[in-house]
Design a protein around this motif. Sequence first.
Motif, PDB file in Angstrom:
ATOM      1  N   THR A 132       0.839  -1.203   0.000  1.00 13.52           N
ATOM      2  CA  THR A 132       0.000   0.000   0.000  1.00 13.52           C
ATOM      3  C   THR A 132       0.870   1.248   0.000  1.00 13.52           C
ATOM      4  N   ASP A 133       1.866   1.293   0.868  1.00 14.95           N
ATOM      5  CA  ASP A 133       2.762   2.454   0.928  1.00 14.95           C
ATOM      6  C   ASP A 133       3.454   2.677  -0.411  1.00 14.95           C
ATOM      7  N   ASP A 134       3.943   1.605  -0.996  1.00 12.66           N
ATOM      8  CA  ASP A 134       4.677   1.701  -2.259  1.00 12.66           C
ATOM      9  C   ASP A 134       3.772   2.223  -3.376  1.00 12.66           C
ATOM     10  N   LEU A 135       2.576   1.654  -3.456  1.00 16.86           N
ATOM     11  CA  LEU A 135       1.658   2.044  -4.526  1.00 16.86           C
ATOM     12  C   LEU A 135       1.207   3.506  -4.368  1.00 16.86           C
ATOM     13  N   VAL A 136       0.854   3.909  -3.163  1.00 14.99           N
ATOM     14  CA  VAL A 136       0.413   5.287  -2.935  1.00 14.99           C
ATOM     15  C   VAL A 136       1.531   6.266  -3.280  1.00 14.99           C
ATOM     16  N   ASP A 137       2.749   5.973  -2.837  1.00 16.26           N
ATOM     17  CA  ASP A 137       3.878   6.879  -3.120  1.00 16.26           C
ATOM     18  C   ASP A 137       4.130   6.997  -4.614  1.00 16.26           C
ATOM     19  N   ARG A 138       4.091   5.883  -5.330  1.00 14.74           N
ATOM     20  CA  ARG A 138       4.363   5.915  -6.771  1.00 14.74           C
ATOM     21  C   ARG A 138       3.273   6.675  -7.530  1.00 14.74           C
ATOM     22  N   VAL A 139       2.028   6.470  -7.141  1.00 17.67           N
ATOM     23  CA  VAL A 139       0.935   7.169  -7.816  1.00 17.67           C
ATOM     24  C   VAL A 139       1.034   8.676  -7.576  1.00 17.67           C
ATOM     25  N   ARG A 140       1.297   9.071  -6.343  1.00 18.82           N
ATOM     26  CA  ARG A 140       1.325  10.501  -6.015  1.00 18.82           C
ATOM     27  C   ARG A 140       2.558  11.185  -6.582  1.00 18.82           C
ATOM     28  N   GLN A 141       3.619  10.452  -6.778  1.00 14.24           N
ATOM     29  CA  GLN A 141       4.797  11.013  -7.439  1.00 14.24           C
ATOM     30  C   GLN A 141       4.584  11.143  -8.946  1.00 14.24           C
ATOM     31  N   ALA A 142       3.834  10.217  -9.524  1.00 18.64           N
ATOM     32  CA  ALA A 142       3.643  10.197 -10.979  1.00 18.64           C
ATOM     33  C   ALA A 142       2.523  11.112 -11.444  1.00 18.64           C
ATOM     34  N   ASP A 143       1.615  11.479 -10.534  1.00 14.97           N
ATOM     35  CA  ASP A 143       0.412  12.203 -10.971  1.00 14.97           C
ATOM     36  C   ASP A 143       0.021  13.257  -9.939  1.00 14.97           C
ATOM     37  N   GLU A 144       0.372  14.511 -10.202  1.00 19.62           N
ATOM     38  CA  GLU A 144       0.019  15.595  -9.285  1.00 19.62           C
ATOM     39  C   GLU A 144      -1.489  15.819  -9.236  1.00 19.62           C
ATOM     40  N   VAL A 145      -2.178  15.490 -10.321  1.00 22.64           N
ATOM     41  CA  VAL A 145      -3.629  15.666 -10.360  1.00 22.64           C
ATOM     42  C   VAL A 145      -4.296  14.810  -9.295  1.00 22.64           C
ATOM     43  N   TYR A 146      -3.795  13.585  -9.124  1.00 20.08           N
ATOM     44  CA  TYR A 146      -4.363  12.692  -8.109  1.00 20.08           C
ATOM     45  C   TYR A 146      -4.245  13.338  -6.730  1.00 20.08           C
ATOM     46  N   CYS A 147      -3.100  13.947  -6.475  1.00 17.65           N
ATOM     47  CA  CYS A 147      -2.891  14.597  -5.173  1.00 17.65           C
ATOM     48  C   CYS A 147      -3.870  15.749  -4.975  1.00 17.65           C
ATOM     49  N   ALA A 148      -4.207  16.447  -6.059  1.00 19.81           N
ATOM     50  CA  ALA A 148      -5.081  17.612  -5.951  1.00 19.81           C
ATOM     51  C   ALA A 148      -6.515  17.228  -5.624  1.00 19.81           C
ATOM     52  N   TYR A 149      -6.943  16.056  -6.061  1.00 17.59           N
ATOM     53  CA  TYR A 149      -8.346  15.673  -5.895  1.00 17.59           C
ATOM     54  C   TYR A 149      -8.588  14.699  -4.738  1.00 17.59           C
ATOM     55  N   VAL A 150      -7.567  13.935  -4.354  1.00 16.40           N
ATOM     56  CA  VAL A 150      -7.747  12.882  -3.348  1.00 16.40           C
ATOM     57  C   VAL A 150      -6.742  13.105  -2.223  1.00 16.40           C
ATOM     58  N   SER A 151      -7.223  13.219  -0.994  1.00 19.13           N
ATOM     59  CA  SER A 151      -6.332  13.407   0.148  1.00 19.13           C
ATOM     60  C   SER A 151      -5.475  12.162   0.366  1.00 19.13           C
ATOM     61  N   TYR A 152      -4.359  12.344   1.054  1.00 21.67           N
ATOM     62  CA  TYR A 152      -3.464  11.203   1.295  1.00 21.67           C
ATOM     63  C   TYR A 152      -4.180  10.122   2.103  1.00 21.67           C
ATOM     64  N   GLU A 153      -4.920  10.517   3.133  1.00 22.10           N
ATOM     65  CA  GLU A 153      -5.599   9.549   3.981  1.00 22.10           C
ATOM     66  C   GLU A 153      -6.611   8.735   3.186  1.00 22.10           C
ATOM     67  N   ASP A 154      -7.390   9.429   2.376  1.00 25.05           N
ATOM     68  CA  ASP A 154      -8.386   8.748   1.536  1.00 25.05           C
ATOM     69  C   ASP A 154      -7.677   7.816   0.560  1.00 25.05           C
ATOM     70  N   HIS A 155      -6.630   8.323  -0.059  1.00 25.18           N
ATOM     71  CA  HIS A 155      -5.889   7.540  -1.047  1.00 25.18           C
ATOM     72  C   HIS A 155      -5.303   6.274  -0.395  1.00 25.18           C
ATOM     73  N   TRP A 156      -4.720   6.405   0.776  1.00 24.42           N
ATOM     74  CA  TRP A 156      -4.063   5.266   1.415  1.00 24.42           C
ATOM     75  C   TRP A 156      -5.083   4.202   1.826  1.00 24.42           C
ATOM     76  N   SER A 157      -6.151   4.636   2.467  1.00 22.18           N
ATOM     77  CA  SER A 157      -7.137   3.662   2.954  1.00 22.18           C
ATOM     78  C   SER A 157      -7.824   2.942   1.797  1.00 22.18           C
ATOM     79  N   SER A 158      -8.176   3.686   0.729  1.00 19.91           N
ATOM     80  CA  SER A 158      -8.832   3.043  -0.414  1.00 19.91           C
ATOM     81  C   SER A 158      -7.861   2.133  -1.161  1.00 19.91           C
TER      82      SER A 158
END
Length: 394
Positions: free
Chosen positions: A25-51
Amino acid sequence: MDEDVRQTLRTAASALLDHHLTRLTDDLVDRVRQADEVYCAYVSYEDHWSSTREGVRQGLAAILQEPSERRDLVFTAAMAQRRAEQGLPLDSLLRMYRIAGQVTWTAMVEYTEREFPDRLGVLVRAAGHVWHAIDRQCMVTCDTYSRREQEILGRSKERIDAILDALLDGTADAGVVRTAAASLDLPERGRYAVVTVRFPGYRHQDDVRLPGSLGGARLLWRMRAGHEVAVAALGEVTLDELCQELSLIVSGVGGVSPVVGGLAELGGAHELATLAMRTCLDGGPELARLDARIPAVLVITQPDLAGHLVSGTLGPLLSLDAADRDLLLTTLETWMACDGSAARAARRLFCHRNTIINRVRRIEQLTGRSLARPRDIVDIALALEAVRRLPETT
């Protein structure tokens, strides 16, 4: 899938599920948020990690289930719907699934290579099955996201249409006006006009910006019973410029209101634009500005009085036989359009100047009115408008 491949997949999936879920989970969340700033803008880290944790858990668990179950697809659909509601672009969501596939597959390969190196070749044969499962998730995501997006857009359009209706009907109170300004991204106070177009008219987008040379004026269209209406946010654009642009694209008949000073005044502007449109004769295309059609508007809004005016002003002339009547009416209308110049009227009607003068004298004799007297000219001009636009008065 043969049993050896199935068992190898399930062994790796079970180990990752039991011992490596948080790390994945940690690896996937970090890679997605590094690769896509748009994802960070729309989805909070907590929401992203839990989902993400739940999504990885569901995906690994699906490998342990029978193919017919695929409970992970239920979660996939729910997440696609949620991300659509949050406004996350579909491309970003699909990119996340591609990265998830890479992270999960890499973890399976590393685990098998470390714990059961002799089965690595067997695991490679399972790659197609893993990526097929990811493709199924992407297909469900696209379908669910698109349907939810259309539902949201439909509700949004219905809300915008309701706001425009309140403004155009003149029923918007101060609160609705403020809501309209925020929802439509328009100033409460500003230069506005209303345009009406009778069917068949102009095929358009609901929200149109005119060319930059016209100062970025904006038209918000709304379909009403029997005609279409546009709220024109003019900015610095003049009515002349607006009408020039519309004349290139409107194929029916339409009306344009005078400029008003804010959203709260659009109800009155809509009424005036509709009246201007009613002055248009059948056939078109024709775009009528209210400020250039006031005499005609006066006539069509008071048909009974217009009938009395016609009979009292042009009655004897209208009693002539059809050919004689039409000749004199055409002459009178042309003479007035030429500002009382017999020479110009003669050129338009392809006859001699003296012919025009003689016809004008005959009109004066029949009507008992003088075309040199301003008040009589006003009566005759209004009566002519009534004859043209209200045939029932003749």
